[in-house]
Design an enzyme around this catalytic site. Structure first.
Site, PDB file in Angstrom:
ATOM      1  N   SER A   1      -6.424   1.045  -0.903  1.00  0.00           N
ATOM      2  CA  SER A   1      -6.638   0.589  -2.280  1.00  0.00           C
ATOM      3  C   SER A   1      -8.052   0.068  -2.525  1.00  0.00           C
ATOM      4  O   SER A   1      -8.646   0.393  -3.560  1.00  0.00           O
ATOM      5  CB  SER A   1      -5.598  -0.471  -2.659  1.00  0.00           C
ATOM      6  OG  SER A   1      -4.335   0.143  -2.732  1.00  0.00           O
TER       7      SER A   1
ATOM      8  N   LYS B   1       6.935  -6.669  -3.257  1.00  0.00           N
ATOM      9  CA  LYS B   1       7.041  -6.246  -4.667  1.00  0.00           C
ATOM     10  C   LYS B   1       8.157  -6.968  -5.426  1.00  0.00           C
ATOM     11  O   LYS B   1       8.010  -7.256  -6.611  1.00  0.00           O
ATOM     12  CB  LYS B   1       7.248  -4.732  -4.752  1.00  0.00           C
ATOM     13  CG  LYS B   1       6.008  -3.948  -4.337  1.00  0.00           C
ATOM     14  CD  LYS B   1       6.216  -2.462  -4.487  1.00  0.00           C
ATOM     15  CE  LYS B   1       5.028  -1.709  -3.898  1.00  0.00           C
ATOM     16  NZ  LYS B   1       5.152  -0.257  -4.036  1.00  0.00           N
TER      17      LYS B   1
ATOM     18  N   ASN C   1       4.114  -4.029  -8.781  1.00  0.00           N
ATOM     19  CA  ASN C   1       3.002  -3.678  -7.881  1.00  0.00           C
ATOM     20  C   ASN C   1       1.644  -4.026  -8.481  1.00  0.00           C
ATOM     21  O   ASN C   1       0.621  -3.843  -7.828  1.00  0.00           O
ATOM     22  CB  ASN C   1       3.045  -2.190  -7.503  1.00  0.00           C
ATOM     23  CG  ASN C   1       2.475  -1.304  -8.600  1.00  0.00           C
ATOM     24  OD1 ASN C   1       2.511  -1.654  -9.778  1.00  0.00           O
ATOM     25  ND2 ASN C   1       1.936  -0.172  -8.218  1.00  0.00           N
TER      26      ASN C   1
ATOM     27  N   GLY D   1      15.462   1.232  -1.030  1.00  0.00           N
ATOM     28  CA  GLY D   1      14.675   0.009  -0.912  1.00  0.00           C
ATOM     29  C   GLY D   1      13.729  -0.150  -2.091  1.00  0.00           C
ATOM     30  O   GLY D   1      13.923   0.460  -3.151  1.00  0.00           O
TER      31      GLY D   1
ATOM     32  N   MET E   1       6.933  10.324  -0.379  1.00  0.00           N
ATOM     33  CA  MET E   1       6.106   9.279  -1.001  1.00  0.00           C
ATOM     34  C   MET E   1       5.062   8.704  -0.053  1.00  0.00           C
ATOM     35  O   MET E   1       4.149   8.035  -0.497  1.00  0.00           O
ATOM     36  CB  MET E   1       6.995   8.172  -1.594  1.00  0.00           C
ATOM     37  CG  MET E   1       7.514   8.599  -2.963  1.00  0.00           C
ATOM     38  SD  MET E   1       8.764   7.529  -3.731  1.00  0.00           S
ATOM     39  CE  MET E   1       8.035   5.948  -3.647  1.00  0.00           C
TER      40      MET E   1
ATOM     41  N   GLY F   1       2.483  11.883  -0.596  1.00  0.00           N
ATOM     42  CA  GLY F   1       2.320  10.924  -1.689  1.00  0.00           C
ATOM     43  C   GLY F   1       0.894  10.441  -1.920  1.00  0.00           C
ATOM     44  O   GLY F   1       0.707   9.421  -2.587  1.00  0.00           O
TER      45      GLY F   1
END
Ligand code: ATR
Length: 275
Positions: A18, A67, A88, A129, A214, A238
């Site tokens: 990120s 989260k 998120n 989840g 993902m 993902g």
């Protein structure tokens, strides 16, 4: 002008792309930003977040396993975050914390980018989840023919179905998967992180099944390889979802949507060269 401070919180977090992704977006749009990755202790997310905000933090991304806690800590939730039960993206607005969830946006835009069809599709979501929960509200909006949540522990799939009881969703354990040839299968389990794959029957796949994992890595994931071996012609990981959810977070913070495609290409190259 001093750069606004952003952060991604998770545990583990070392692997996070990120900071790099948000820096690319900031470069594209000429925005001055400081974005770091922070390892929050498993029982210390709230305190770590509060310290970040007290030090002038303007916004944050939140990844596993925080989260749901971020959802509880938000003073205000976007509709999609409220429905999903997971946050998120956090934005600091005075003394209020705004919670959003951009994972569903990241998934849906990436599916379309790869040419998947969602309208009237029979969709199988593997896992129950936080990762699965976060994308269900966005999936439901896509006029699917059906959505089935299947999980190793069937009771958790049933609980998730209950959470979205306003919608027509089916739920089952892996061993109860009897339908054949779904149009789209999304792996939202964390099995791949342990180099495993969900133990689901090969009959759920036919050549036209679009398979989406993902998670991502440099090479096709174990789940993608298994889907290919079962005859699926379209399998993807993902990585595009990761960049897409980041772009949407960025637009929430800065009011401008960055370009996703060049960042996906660059990140793929970085991964393939082992960086
Ligand atoms: P996340 O936030 O990444 O979704 P999570 O909330 O811990 O993480 O959920 C992990 C999901 O991956 C669960 O659906 C879990 O199945 P169980 O509920 O049965 O534990 C699933 N999962 C993890 N390892 C798996 C494996 N080896 N095979 C199949 N499912 C697995």
């Amino acid at each position: 002008m001093k750069a606004r401070q952003f952060c991604v919180f998770g545990n583990p977090i070392k692997q996070s792309r990120s900071p790099w992704i948000h820096q690319q977006f900031a470069n594209q749009l000429g925005i001055n930003l400081e974005y770091q990755a922070s390892l929050a202790p498993i029982n210390g997310f709230e305190q770590t977040l509060k310290t970040f905000i007290a030090n002038g933090g303007a916004g944050a991304n939140v990844t596993a396993p925080f989260k749901e806690e971020a959802w509880r800590l938000s003073d205000h939730l976007s509709d999609i975050a409220r429905d999903s039960g997971a946050v998120n993206t956090l934005s600091v607005n005075g003394d209020r914390l705004l919670g959003d969830n951009t994972d569903g946006y990241g998934l849906i835009t990436d599916l379309y980018r790869h040419g998947a069809t969602l309208k009237n599709a029979n969709v199988l979501l593997l896992g129950a989840g936080g990762a699965a929960r976060g994308v269900i509200p966005a999936l439901i909006k896509e006029q699917l023919a059906s959505l089935t949540i299947a999980n190793r522990t069937a009771s958790k799939a049933h609980d998730l179905k209950q959470h979205f009881s306003d919608f027509s969703i089916q739920s089952c354990g892996f061993d109860e998967l009897t339908d054949t040839g779904y149009d789209l299968i999304i792996n939202a389990t964390s099995a791949g992180l342990a180099a495993q794959k969900p133990d689901v029957p090969a009959t759920i796949i036919n050549p036209n099944t679009f398979c989406y994992d993902m998670v991502y890595q440099a090479m096709p994931t174990g789940f993608m390889q298994w889907c290919q071996a079962c005859g699926a012609l379209q399998c993807t990981d993902g990585l595009g979802m990761l960049v897409g959810q980041a772009a949407k977070s960025f637009s929430i913070w800065f009011g401008q949507m960055p370009e996703i495609e060049p960042v996906i290409q660059q990140l793929r190259e970085l991964l393939q060269t082992g960086k």
